[in-house]
Enzyme design. Structure first.
Site, PDB file in Angstrom:
ATOM      1  N   ASP A  39      -0.222   5.126   0.995  1.00  0.00           N
ATOM      2  CA  ASP A  39      -0.477   6.038   2.112  1.00  0.00           C
ATOM      3  C   ASP A  39      -0.574   5.275   3.428  1.00  0.00           C
ATOM      4  O   ASP A  39      -1.331   4.312   3.550  1.00  0.00           O
ATOM      5  CB  ASP A  39      -1.776   6.815   1.873  1.00  0.00           C
ATOM      6  CG  ASP A  39      -1.669   7.726   0.667  1.00  0.00           C
ATOM      7  OD1 ASP A  39      -1.111   8.821   0.806  1.00  0.00           O
ATOM      8  OD2 ASP A  39      -2.120   7.328  -0.423  1.00  0.00           O
ATOM      9  N   ASP A  91       0.857  -1.175   0.000  1.00  0.00           N
ATOM     10  CA  ASP A  91       0.000   0.000   0.000  1.00  0.00           C
ATOM     11  C   ASP A  91       0.904   1.239   0.000  1.00  0.00           C
ATOM     12  O   ASP A  91       2.098   1.144   0.307  1.00  0.00           O
ATOM     13  CB  ASP A  91      -0.890  -0.044   1.248  1.00  0.00           C
ATOM     14  CG  ASP A  91      -1.798   1.155   1.374  1.00  0.00           C
ATOM     15  OD1 ASP A  91      -2.275   1.659   0.336  1.00  0.00           O
ATOM     16  OD2 ASP A  91      -2.039   1.607   2.516  1.00  0.00           O
TER      17      ASP A  91
END
Length: 255
Positions: free
Chosen positions: A21, A19
């Site tokens: 953020d 991922d």
């Protein structure tokens, strides 16, 4: 860590699904301010230079946005929770998600009228999805929620999901980060026993953690959270994005 390294040595492969953020980059007030720390970038570059390491980024951001911000060459990117995938010889846009674009545009306009009066709340149009951010207006959360659900409710082609100080309006399609991860793994073909690690910090990453539970015993989710939630499908955890960089350093340090 030793088990992951040993499995990498035996199988010849290490797969990292990341991922952006809250994982590769710290959470910030506005999405355009997010950046990967230099230490993390150097550690990831060094790790990717080793034999058998394969990386993909899976993000809720739009594809072009996350590709520009992560700026990791030669890998596959899955944007909008995997509804658009591109890179490393792959190209896929979910057709039903693309067909929902007119409805999303209507919702974006309707929400935008309301949020214009709420300082610190705004709509981020990501093409296939909308993110409505209110991190800078926490005391106006109820108004933001009313605006989002009011605009999206009753539209059979859309649904609302929730994350960290953000609401998302998405096409109502059977697709999420978990399905995107399985699609990527089918293309990557990691050998039996290869360690497959998905690193993520948000509710939407739980779909990927659960998907890996059924993939193989050597695949697992790594949650980035402090404090830890009451429940998670991840089997390991880190406290913050800085420790993600430390993980990259430690994985590559003994090789």
């Amino acid at each position: 860590m030793p088990a992951w390294r040993d499995a990498w040595t035996r199988s010849g492969r290490l797969v990292l699904l990341l991922d952006f953020d809250g994982t590769l980059a710290p959470i910030v007030a506005r999405p355009e301010m997010a950046t990967m720390p230099e230490r993390t970038r150097r550690a990831l570059d060094s790790l990717m230079a080793l034999a058998g390491v394969e990386v993909a980024v899976v993000s809720g951001r739009g594809l072009a946005d996350v590709r520009e911000r992560a700026a990791i060459p030669g890998i596959a990117y899955a944007g909008n929770h995997g509804m658009e995938i591109d890179g490393a010889g792959l190209h896929r846009i979910h057709p039903e998600a693309a067909a929902a674009r007119p409805e999303l545009e209507e919702v974006a306009r309707e929400i935008g009228y309301v949020l214009g009066a709420i300082d610190g709340a705004f709509v981020e149009d990501k093409g296939l999805t909308l993110s409505i951010h209110y991190r800078q207006a926490p005391d106006r959360e109820a108004e933001v929620r009313d605006a989002v659900y009011g605009a999206a409710d009753g539209r059979s082609g859309l649904k609302v999901t929730e994350g960290k100080m953000v609401l998302e309006v998405r096409p109502r399609v059977e697709w999420d980060k978990g399905r995107a991860v399985l699609f990527l793994l089918e293309q990557m073909h990691p050998p039996a026993g290869a360690p497959v690690l998905y690193l993520g910090d948000d509710r939407t990453d739980e779909d990927a953690f659960r998907a890996l539970e059924g993939w193989s015993d050597s695949a697992e989710g790594v949650l980035i959270a402090d404090p830890l939630p009451a429940e998670s499908a991840a089997r390991s955890y880190l406290r913050d994005p800085a420790e993600v960089g430390e993980l990259f350093e430690a994985l590559g340090g003994g090789r």
